[in-house]
Design a protein around this motif. Structure first.
Motif, PDB file in Angstrom:
ATOM      1  N   THR A  81       0.936  -1.278   0.049  1.00  0.00           N
ATOM      2  CA  THR A  81       0.020   0.000  -0.098  1.00  0.00           C
ATOM      3  C   THR A  81       0.852   1.264  -0.130  1.00  0.00           C
ATOM      4  N   TRP A  82       2.151   1.101   0.142  1.00  0.00           N
ATOM      5  CA  TRP A  82       3.031   2.441   0.204  1.00  0.00           C
ATOM      6  C   TRP A  82       2.969   3.117  -0.851  1.00  0.00           C
ATOM      7  N   PRO A  83       3.039   2.663  -2.234  1.00  0.00           N
ATOM      8  CA  PRO A  83       2.972   3.687  -3.428  1.00  0.00           C
ATOM      9  C   PRO A  83       1.415   4.562  -3.394  1.00  0.00           C
ATOM     10  N   LEU A  84       0.483   3.800  -2.960  1.00  0.00           N
ATOM     11  CA  LEU A  84      -1.041   4.350  -3.004  1.00  0.00           C
ATOM     12  C   LEU A  84      -0.725   5.584  -1.699  1.00  0.00           C
ATOM     13  N   LEU A  85      -0.171   5.280  -0.548  1.00  0.00           N
ATOM     14  CA  LEU A  85       0.101   6.491   0.597  1.00  0.00           C
ATOM     15  C   LEU A  85       0.597   7.583  -0.011  1.00  0.00           C
ATOM     16  N   VAL A  86       1.956   7.331  -0.700  1.00  0.00           N
ATOM     17  CA  VAL A  86       2.723   8.428  -1.514  1.00  0.00           C
ATOM     18  C   VAL A  86       1.896   9.396  -2.134  1.00  0.00           C
ATOM     19  N   TYR A  87       1.188   8.659  -3.234  1.00  0.00           N
ATOM     20  CA  TYR A  87       0.086   9.189  -4.152  1.00  0.00           C
ATOM     21  C   TYR A  87      -0.860  10.075  -3.364  1.00  0.00           C
ATOM     22  N   MET A  88      -1.617   9.407  -2.517  1.00  0.00           N
ATOM     23  CA  MET A  88      -2.633  10.271  -1.650  1.00  0.00           C
ATOM     24  C   MET A  88      -2.046  11.294  -0.937  1.00  0.00           C
ATOM     25  N   LEU A  89      -1.063  11.171  -0.423  1.00  0.00           N
ATOM     26  CA  LEU A  89      -0.341  12.258   0.328  1.00  0.00           C
ATOM     27  C   LEU A  89      -0.223  13.545  -0.752  1.00  0.00           C
ATOM     28  N   LEU A  90       0.338  13.321  -1.847  1.00  0.00           N
ATOM     29  CA  LEU A  90       0.729  14.384  -2.765  1.00  0.00           C
ATOM     30  C   LEU A  90      -0.409  14.881  -3.516  1.00  0.00           C
ATOM     31  N   ILE A  91      -1.648  14.182  -3.504  1.00  0.00           N
ATOM     32  CA  ILE A  91      -2.731  14.704  -4.126  1.00  0.00           C
ATOM     33  C   ILE A  91      -3.496  15.529  -3.096  1.00  0.00           C
ATOM     34  N   CYS A  92      -3.121  15.628  -1.904  1.00  0.00           N
ATOM     35  CA  CYS A  92      -3.549  16.400  -0.665  1.00  0.00           C
ATOM     36  C   CYS A  92      -2.583  17.466  -0.664  1.00  0.00           C
ATOM     37  N   LEU A  93      -1.505  17.535  -1.172  1.00  0.00           N
ATOM     38  CA  LEU A  93      -0.397  18.630  -0.903  1.00  0.00           C
ATOM     39  C   LEU A  93      -0.599  19.444  -2.065  1.00  0.00           C
ATOM     40  N   TYR A  94      -0.722  19.055  -3.489  1.00  0.00           N
ATOM     41  CA  TYR A  94      -0.743  20.026  -4.463  1.00  0.00           C
ATOM     42  C   TYR A  94      -1.742  21.119  -4.607  1.00  0.00           C
ATOM     43  N   PRO A  95      -3.141  20.749  -4.163  1.00  0.00           N
ATOM     44  CA  PRO A  95      -4.099  21.572  -4.265  1.00  0.00           C
ATOM     45  C   PRO A  95      -4.004  22.439  -3.111  1.00  0.00           C
ATOM     46  N   PHE A  96      -3.520  21.988  -1.798  1.00  0.00           N
ATOM     47  CA  PHE A  96      -3.398  23.005  -0.814  1.00  0.00           C
ATOM     48  C   PHE A  96      -2.532  23.928  -0.932  1.00  0.00           C
ATOM     49  N   THR A  97      -1.126  23.574  -1.465  1.00  0.00           N
ATOM     50  CA  THR A  97      -0.095  24.561  -1.809  1.00  0.00           C
ATOM     51  C   THR A  97      -0.490  25.368  -2.927  1.00  0.00           C
ATOM     52  N   SER A  98      -1.345  25.170  -3.879  1.00  0.00           N
ATOM     53  CA  SER A  98      -1.907  25.955  -4.771  1.00  0.00           C
ATOM     54  C   SER A  98      -2.879  26.841  -4.300  1.00  0.00           C
ATOM     55  N   SER A  99      -3.896  26.569  -3.262  1.00  0.00           N
ATOM     56  CA  SER A  99      -4.646  27.521  -2.568  1.00  0.00           C
ATOM     57  C   SER A  99      -3.829  28.446  -1.961  1.00  0.00           C
ATOM     58  N   CYS A 100      -2.835  27.832  -1.171  1.00  0.00           N
ATOM     59  CA  CYS A 100      -1.945  28.915  -0.157  1.00  0.00           C
ATOM     60  C   CYS A 100      -1.345  30.018  -1.330  1.00  0.00           C
ATOM     61  N   ALA A 101      -0.768  29.566  -2.353  1.00  0.00           N
ATOM     62  CA  ALA A 101      -0.183  30.474  -3.212  1.00  0.00           C
ATOM     63  C   ALA A 101      -1.070  31.710  -3.718  1.00  0.00           C
ATOM     64  N   HIS A 102      -2.245  31.082  -4.154  1.00  0.00           N
ATOM     65  CA  HIS A 102      -3.342  32.257  -4.832  1.00  0.00           C
ATOM     66  C   HIS A 102      -3.778  33.056  -3.653  1.00  0.00           C
ATOM     67  N   THR A 103      -3.719  32.475  -2.299  1.00  0.00           N
ATOM     68  CA  THR A 103      -4.065  33.458  -1.068  1.00  0.00           C
ATOM     69  C   THR A 103      -2.882  34.405  -0.808  1.00  0.00           C
ATOM     70  N   PHE A 104      -1.918  33.927  -0.762  1.00  0.00           N
ATOM     71  CA  PHE A 104      -0.897  34.975  -0.157  1.00  0.00           C
ATOM     72  C   PHE A 104       0.213  35.761  -1.330  1.00  0.00           C
ATOM     73  N   ASN A 105      -0.088  35.385  -2.485  1.00  0.00           N
ATOM     74  CA  ASN A 105       0.633  36.217  -3.514  1.00  0.00           C
ATOM     75  C   ASN A 105       0.688  37.569  -3.702  1.00  0.00           C
ATOM     76  N   THR A 106      -0.119  38.233  -3.027  1.00  0.00           N
ATOM     77  CA  THR A 106      -0.231  39.713  -3.188  1.00  0.00           C
ATOM     78  C   THR A 106       0.532  40.296  -1.942  1.00  0.00           C
ATOM     79  N   MET A 107       1.327  39.868  -1.279  1.00  0.00           N
ATOM     80  CA  MET A 107       1.947  40.560  -0.039  1.00  0.00           C
ATOM     81  C   MET A 107       3.070  41.168  -0.480  1.00  0.00           C
ATOM     82  N   SER A 108       3.657  41.071  -1.769  1.00  0.00           N
ATOM     83  CA  SER A 108       4.638  41.547  -2.186  1.00  0.00           C
ATOM     84  C   SER A 108       5.290  40.979  -3.580  1.00  0.00           C
ATOM     85  N   PRO A 109       5.808  41.530  -4.508  1.00  0.00           N
ATOM     86  CA  PRO A 109       6.464  40.989  -5.583  1.00  0.00           C
ATOM     87  C   PRO A 109       6.924  39.830  -5.639  1.00  0.00           C
ATOM     88  N   GLU A 110       7.982  39.777  -4.574  1.00  0.00           N
ATOM     89  CA  GLU A 110       8.664  38.884  -4.309  1.00  0.00           C
ATOM     90  C   GLU A 110       8.214  37.642  -3.584  1.00  0.00           C
TER      91      GLU A 110
END
Length: 332
Positions: A81-110
């Motif tokens: 089951t470990w390949p599935l666990l890795v996959y599931m962790l990453l499909i949770c990570l990428y939308p969360f990271t994207s959501s954070c990026a779109h939330t906080f990207n206007t704090m400064s150009p950098e």
């Protein structure tokens, strides 16, 4: 009574060029927003609001699926089951990271660039999760134990570095070479997609000529590919807002649509991986080695560290370079 004043919104000519979006005229947040203003902006309609929520809500859906699977599968001791666990962790990570990026990207150009560096890194790690799950569960029968099968995951680790490196580097080119930047960024994500799905393409080709059994997993894989191609098309074309600038500033522009297509595609991909994992278990356990900790979770840890170091390098270059002209790059 407690009242909350929502942040002011601006038109594109009122904010620095780094914040401009192609064919989006209004709904921009302040280019020096505080973290609290960024959080508040998720509760008002801006041109980023649906970008945030179309990935934040699916994060909880995928976390719910992971929790449900953890109650029926033994992720701690059952190495299959470990390949599935890795996959599931990453499909949770990428939308969360994207959501954070779109939330906080206007704090400064950098901050905008660095937010998207992490977004790109999470997407590249997601491609590794796809490769690990495909390498163990989806690989065509005739390719099992082949040279490609043995080196599929190690090559995918290198692909994550190529993906993160090219996509981050593309942000430094957008001001002077916008078309080259767009091509590099698109190629950065298309290349690992094609590599990860090459075994799947071959397997579906065999099904088309009648050399494999049609199963529910094959149907789910086809649905996934349809939405994956839609995602790529929307990302590259900037439709429909390019046809009517200003009409889709808040609802219906391509970034929102490609977020939705990406999440729906990931859902079908997850279902296909689960179906292959279950239906092919006996055959795979009899014909190939069981997944190892080093080849799954260990590989994820190594790729995470390498990509984090690469993002740190690009961030340091952005912050410490004497010439800050790259801060005027716009996000496409």
């Amino acid at each position: 009574m407690l009242s909350i004043k929502l942040p002011q919104l601006f038109r594109f000519h009122q904010v620095p060029r780094v914040f401009w979006e192609d064919s989006i005229i209004s709904g921009y947040r302040h280019p020096r927003s505080s973290a609290w203003d960024c959080v508040l902006s998720t509760l008002q309609m801006t041109n980023e609001t649906l970008n945030i929520w179309t990935h934040f809500l699916p994060t909880w859906y995928f976390l719910w699926r992971l929790t449900a699977l953890s109650s029926s599968l033994d992720f701690l001791s059952e190495s299959y089951t470990w390949p599935l666990l890795v996959y599931m962790l990453l499909i949770c990570l990428y939308p969360f990271t994207s959501s954070c990026a779109h939330t906080f990207n206007t704090m400064s150009p950098e901050a905008r660039h660095i937010c998207y560096f992490f977004d790109y890194g999470a997407l590249s790690l997601y491609s590794l999760g796809c490769a690990i799950s495909y390498g163990f569960y989806v690989m065509p029968d005739c390719w099992v134990n082949s040279w490609l099968h043995r080196y599929f995951v190690p090559i995918a680790v290198g692909n994550t570095l190529v993906c993160t490196g090219l996509s981050c580097y593309s942000r430094f080119l957008e001001l002077d070479f916008p078309h080259k930047s767009k091509i590099l960024r698109t190629a950065a994500f298309v290349y690992p997609f094609l590599f990860d799905n090459f075994p799947l393409f071959y397997r579906l080709l065999l099904c088309c000529v009648g050399s494999c059994a049609h199963s529910q997993a094959v149907v789910s894989h086809c649905h996934y590919l349809i939405f994956a191609f839609l995602t790529c098309f929307l990302f590259a074309s900037h439709l429909p807002e390019r046809l009517a600038p200003g009409r889709f500033d808040y609802i219906g522009h391509s970034h929102q649509l490609f977020h939705i297509c990406a999440v729906v595609g990931t859902h079908f991909q997850m279902e296909a991986v689960l179906q292959d994992m279950t239906s092919r278990r006996s055959w795979l356990m009899a014909h190939t080695d069981v997944p190892s900790f080093l080849g799954t979770i260990g590989t994820l840890g190594l790729a995470f560290l390498l990509n984090f170091a690469l993002i740190g390098l690009f961030s340091a270059t952005l912050l410490w370079a004497p010439n800050r002209s790259t801060s005027e790059v716009k996000e496409n």
